[in-house]
Design a protein around this motif. Structure first.
Motif, PDB file in Angstrom:
ATOM      1  N   CYS A   6      -3.426  -1.364  -7.934  1.00 29.08           N
ATOM      2  CA  CYS A   6      -3.203  -0.015  -7.406  1.00 29.08           C
ATOM      3  C   CYS A   6      -4.482   0.558  -6.809  1.00 29.08           C
ATOM      4  N   ASP A   7      -5.103  -0.217  -5.945  1.00 24.49           N
ATOM      5  CA  ASP A   7      -6.292   0.286  -5.268  1.00 24.49           C
ATOM      6  C   ASP A   7      -5.867   1.234  -4.142  1.00 24.49           C
ATOM      7  N   LEU A   8      -6.835   1.719  -3.401  1.00 20.70           N
ATOM      8  CA  LEU A   8      -6.516   2.685  -2.352  1.00 20.70           C
ATOM      9  C   LEU A   8      -5.543   2.093  -1.331  1.00 20.70           C
ATOM     10  N   ASP A   9      -5.739   0.828  -0.982  1.00 21.06           N
ATOM     11  CA  ASP A   9      -4.884   0.175   0.012  1.00 21.06           C
ATOM     12  C   ASP A   9      -3.427   0.140  -0.461  1.00 21.06           C
ATOM     13  N   SER A  10      -3.231  -0.287  -1.704  1.00 17.91           N
ATOM     14  CA  SER A  10      -1.873  -0.344  -2.250  1.00 17.91           C
ATOM     15  C   SER A  10      -1.231   1.036  -2.292  1.00 17.91           C
ATOM     16  N   VAL A  85       4.231  -3.895  -0.787  1.00 17.87           N
ATOM     17  CA  VAL A  85       3.089  -3.782   0.118  1.00 17.87           C
ATOM     18  C   VAL A  85       1.835  -4.261  -0.602  1.00 17.87           C
ATOM     19  N   ASP A  86       0.909  -4.845   0.156  1.00 17.78           N
ATOM     20  CA  ASP A  86      -0.393  -5.251  -0.368  1.00 17.78           C
ATOM     21  C   ASP A  86      -0.302  -6.313  -1.464  1.00 17.78           C
ATOM     22  N   HIS A  87       0.819  -6.946  -1.597  1.00 17.81           N
ATOM     23  CA  HIS A  87       0.988  -8.127  -2.457  1.00 17.81           C
ATOM     24  C   HIS A  87       2.361  -8.692  -2.107  1.00 17.81           C
ATOM     25  N   ASP A 106       2.017  -7.800   3.680  1.00 15.37           N
ATOM     26  CA  ASP A 106       0.825  -8.183   2.926  1.00 15.37           C
ATOM     27  C   ASP A 106      -0.230  -8.752   3.866  1.00 15.37           C
ATOM     28  N   HIS A 107      -1.477  -8.719   3.390  1.00 13.25           N
ATOM     29  CA  HIS A 107      -2.549  -9.294   4.201  1.00 13.25           C
ATOM     30  C   HIS A 107      -3.213 -10.458   3.482  1.00 13.25           C
ATOM     31  N   ARG A 108      -2.432 -11.138   2.668  1.00 15.43           N
ATOM     32  CA  ARG A 108      -2.858 -12.400   2.063  1.00 15.43           C
ATOM     33  C   ARG A 108      -1.876 -13.464   2.523  1.00 15.43           C
ATOM     34  N   PRO A 109      -2.329 -14.710   2.610  1.00 20.16           N
ATOM     35  CA  PRO A 109      -1.393 -15.745   3.052  1.00 20.16           C
ATOM     36  C   PRO A 109      -0.259 -15.914   2.050  1.00 20.16           C
ATOM     37  N   SER A 127      -6.990  -4.924   5.967  1.00 18.51           N
ATOM     38  CA  SER A 127      -6.358  -3.931   5.110  1.00 18.51           C
ATOM     39  C   SER A 127      -4.851  -3.953   5.342  1.00 18.51           C
ATOM     40  N   CYS A 128      -4.087  -3.825   4.276  1.00 15.82           N
ATOM     41  CA  CYS A 128      -2.637  -3.736   4.442  1.00 15.82           C
ATOM     42  C   CYS A 128      -2.277  -2.450   5.187  1.00 15.82           C
ATOM     43  N   ALA A 129      -3.121  -1.440   5.063  1.00 20.26           N
ATOM     44  CA  ALA A 129      -2.879  -0.176   5.777  1.00 20.26           C
ATOM     45  C   ALA A 129      -2.841  -0.396   7.289  1.00 20.26           C
ATOM     46  N   LEU A 158     -12.469   1.929   4.477  1.00 24.50           N
ATOM     47  CA  LEU A 158     -13.029   1.494   3.194  1.00 24.50           C
ATOM     48  C   LEU A 158     -12.819  -0.012   3.000  1.00 24.50           C
ATOM     49  N   ASP A 159     -11.604  -0.472   3.260  1.00 25.97           N
ATOM     50  CA  ASP A 159     -11.309  -1.898   3.072  1.00 25.97           C
ATOM     51  C   ASP A 159     -12.165  -2.780   3.976  1.00 25.97           C
ATOM     52  N   CYS A 160     -12.433  -2.308   5.173  1.00 22.22           N
ATOM     53  CA  CYS A 160     -13.155  -3.116   6.154  1.00 22.22           C
ATOM     54  C   CYS A 160     -14.641  -2.766   6.194  1.00 22.22           C
ATOM     55  N   ASN A 360     -12.276  -3.180  -3.198  1.00 23.61           N
ATOM     56  CA  ASN A 360     -11.773  -3.533  -1.891  1.00 23.61           C
ATOM     57  C   ASN A 360     -10.659  -4.524  -2.172  1.00 23.61           C
ATOM     58  N   SER A 361      -9.558  -4.348  -1.522  1.00 25.87           N
ATOM     59  CA  SER A 361      -8.421  -5.175  -1.889  1.00 25.87           C
ATOM     60  C   SER A 361      -8.624  -6.626  -1.485  1.00 25.87           C
ATOM     61  N   LEU A 362      -9.686  -6.921  -0.763  1.00 21.87           N
ATOM     62  CA  LEU A 362      -9.929  -8.324  -0.429  1.00 21.87           C
ATOM     63  C   LEU A 362     -10.907  -8.968  -1.400  1.00 21.87           C
TER      64      LEU A 362
HETATM   65 MN   LIG Z   1      -5.199  -4.713   0.251  1.00 22.87          MN
END
Ligand SMILES: [Mn+2]
Length: 397
Positions: A6-10, A85-87, A106-109, A127-129, A158-160, A360-362
């Motif tokens: 539950c970070d900012l991106d999520s 989202v984000d997962h 999502d922004h993960r493979p 960022s998923c955003a 923030l994420d980037c 950072n979500s990454l």
């Molecule tokens: Mn993320």
């Protein structure tokens, strides 16, 4: 619903996408509910999130947390359609919800195939955003309002890492989305100001209780017999130890969680951004306390250059740490060795619930994180202070 960290991106991805779907969905009787995937009690620990939402006038009382909605019950009643989202992988405890998933952003493979009816958007952006912004931009005009734009703008920045190519997070699509948001809302604050405010908020623990401060950035080491906690404290040790009832809170924290001791690593910065570190070793067990103290005092890889400080209590040893570059990552192996090496049964165990506040979500789990140095909060602070001190950046860790 975003991921369990539950970070900012999520959080922002869930809020913005639910808002967009609510405004544009043809289903008149559907309710779109952004779910923050942590218990409400943990929300205060996400200080960058509480800051950004407060700035946009979104009160915490209007948010819905995971412990406030019975997703299993809704699903059993046939009422649930879940967008992740984000997962994109539900944890084991949520396996029953799997068949309710209708969409993933999502922004993960993708490491799990989804059913054909599930709409999947997976792009390796910073960022998923960014993906949510693109989705909104493709939708009907007029849906994006300024508060939503400000949330997305801040999250992508923030994420980037403020779109800095050197940090290795940003992609052209993230840059394009930030520009798009700024074109639509030219009065959005400058990127540097947004990024700095969010970074500051991330480390601003002044509003937290001692218990919240101790679990905000917590790792737990284990031996066969005991658990030892290491908490990063983002204020100077003197100020921390002057908090009312701090000893009582340390006692209660360790007792409630079964920790035999706790090492508090404090880091604070001067006005010129020079870091200073202090260490506190707390335990009611004298043997453990002296074992840990000795290991820290005598460590050579790296040497911590400890100078004892007068301590108000005998169960607490305090030091200044002359070697300011020895972060928790460096101290952790020293402590694990003092405990007798990783226990075969449990190994080097990290606290799983609640997850440490992600910076950072990454940071974890993303393949991009394997090709660039992963950023933990201490790394970010160290980089910033090295730049301020005019020193060359450290080699990737
Ligand atoms: Mn993320």
């Amino acid at each position: 619903m975003g991921n369990e960290a539950c970070d900012l991106d999520s959080t922002v991805s869930a809020l913005a996408l639910a808002y967009f779907l609510a405004k544009t969905s043809p289903a008149p009787r559907a309710a779109f509910i952004p779910v923050l995937n942590i218990p409400r009690a943990d929300f205060a620990l996400r200080t960058e999130t509480t800051f950004l939402l407060r700035e946009q006038g979104i009160p915490a009382t209007s948010l819905i947390f995971r412990d406030e909605i019975d997703l299993g019950g809704l699903h059993r009643a046939g009422l649930l359609s879940l967008t992740l989202v984000d997962h994109h992988v539900l944890p084991g405890a949520d396996a029953a919800l799997e068949e309710a998933v209708v969409e993933v952003l999502d922004h993960r493979p993708l490491d799990q195939d989804r059913a054909p009816h599930c709409q999947v958007t997976v792009e390796l952006v910073g960022s998923c955003a960014t993906l949510v912004t693109e989705r909104i931009a493709q939708g009907p005009p007029g849906v994006l309002d300024r508060p939503t734009a400000a949330l997305l703008h801040g999250t992508i920045l923030l994420d980037c890492v403020n779109l800095s190519p050197a940090a290795g997070k940003v992609t052209p699509r993230d840059v394009a989305c930030v520009s798009l948001l700024e074109e639509r809302f030219p009065d959005l604050p400058a990127r540097d100001a947004v990024f700095e405010a969010l970074q500051t908020a991330m480390f601003d623990v002044s509003g937290l209780t001692t218990e919240q401060m101790l679990r905000k950035d917590l790792k737990v080491l284990s031996s066969d017999e005991l658990l030892l906690a290491i908490s990063a404290i983002y204020m100077d040790l003197e100020t921390f130890l002057r908090r009312p009832d701090v000893l009582q809170d340390l006692d209660a924290f360790c007792q409630a969680r079964g920790y035999a001791g706790l090492v508090a690593m404090s880091i604070s910065f001067s006005e010129r951004l020079e870091p200073s570190r202090q260490l506190a070793v707390y335990s009611r067990h004298e043997t453990l306390r002296s074992t840990v103290c000795q290991a820290l005092e005598e460590a050579t890889a790296p040497a911590l250059q400890l100078q004892p400080l007068p301590s108000p209590w005998s169960c607490l040893a305090t030091y200044t740490q002359g070697n300011t570059w020895a972060s928790r990552k460096k101290v952790q192996p020293i402590l694990q060795a003092a405990l007798g090496g990783p226990s075969p049964a449990r190994g080097l165990e990290e606290e799983v619930v609640p997850p440490p506040t992600p910076m950072n979500s990454l940071v974890d789990e993303c393949p991009l994180a394997q090709t660039v140095p992963p950023l933990c909060p201490q790394d970010v602070l160290e980089r910033v202070s090295r730049i301020a001190a005019g020193q060359p950046p450290s080699s990737p860790k």
